[in-house]
Design a protein around this motif. Sequence first.
Motif, PDB file in Angstrom:
ATOM      1  N   PRO A  52       0.832  -1.207   0.000  1.00 19.74           N
ATOM      2  CA  PRO A  52       0.000   0.000   0.000  1.00 19.74           C
ATOM      3  C   PRO A  52       0.868   1.259   0.000  1.00 19.74           C
ATOM      4  CG  PRO A  52       0.087  -0.943   2.198  1.00 19.74           C
ATOM      5  CD  PRO A  52       0.821  -1.890   1.288  1.00 19.74           C
ATOM      6  N   ASN A  53       0.274   2.378  -0.346  1.00 20.60           N
ATOM      7  CA  ASN A  53       0.995   3.656  -0.399  1.00 20.60           C
ATOM      8  C   ASN A  53       1.724   3.955   0.899  1.00 20.60           C
ATOM      9  OD1 ASN A  53       0.121   4.056  -3.006  1.00 20.60           O
ATOM     10  ND2 ASN A  53      -1.651   5.269  -2.400  1.00 20.60           N
ATOM     11  N   GLU A  54       1.088   3.684   2.035  1.00 21.21           N
ATOM     12  CA  GLU A  54       1.699   4.015   3.326  1.00 21.21           C
ATOM     13  C   GLU A  54       2.934   3.174   3.635  1.00 21.21           C
ATOM     14  OE1 GLU A  54      -1.879   1.304   4.214  1.00 21.21           O
ATOM     15  OE2 GLU A  54      -1.515   3.042   2.932  1.00 21.21           O
ATOM     16  N   SER A  55       3.153   2.120   2.855  1.00 21.16           N
ATOM     17  CA  SER A  55       4.352   1.292   3.036  1.00 21.16           C
ATOM     18  C   SER A  55       5.352   1.483   1.899  1.00 21.16           C
ATOM     19  CB  SER A  55       3.956  -0.185   3.115  1.00 21.16           C
ATOM     20  OG  SER A  55       3.168  -0.430   4.249  1.00 21.16           O
ATOM     21  N   ASN A  59       0.427   0.417  -5.166  1.00 24.07           N
ATOM     22  CA  ASN A  59      -0.793  -0.343  -5.418  1.00 24.07           C
ATOM     23  C   ASN A  59      -0.844  -0.862  -6.857  1.00 24.07           C
ATOM     24  OD1 ASN A  59      -3.153  -1.519  -4.485  1.00 24.07           O
ATOM     25  ND2 ASN A  59      -4.413   0.171  -5.221  1.00 24.07           N
TER      26      ASN A  59
END
Length: 170
Positions: A52-55, A59
């Motif tokens: 995911p974007n936060e990691s 995507n």
Amino acid sequence: MPEFGYARQAFVALPHLTEETTQYMKARIKWMDGARFLGETESGHSVVMDGPNESGGRNLGPRPMETVLLGTGGCTAFDVVHILKKSRQAISDCVVEIAADRAAEDPKIFTRIHFHFVVTGRDLKQQQVERAIRLSAEKYCSASIMLGKTARISHDFEIVESDEGSFQAD
């Protein structure tokens, strides 16, 4: 055995397994960028996995744990279709919908997995569908049996009657 499209790496066998007691399976995972990885199988197929974007991901592919669910669903669907065909059931479609819970903290293993089968065909016998799912769950589906060591697994199914495109049993 098919070769990967890259330099062959040494394979270290587990000490308690021998070539007579196991089938070796190989895969290769290559980091691409960010949280994106390319998974390659020895049968010549590949899949892009991404976070995911936060990691740090973008995507651009399924998460690695999503691929675990996909593989498990594919494994059990394969078994169920195969068993029903061998049972001379006129099956024309099989869809497996999977819902899973994961632990909140690392390691975020699956704790519960539910498989809902939607089996379509002509005059399918409920007991045959139930038997096929049970055999897959208890004997044949390596992936779900393995995941069942840490997760509570449940199954249910529905049968959809259809005359269109029904499979003609072998």
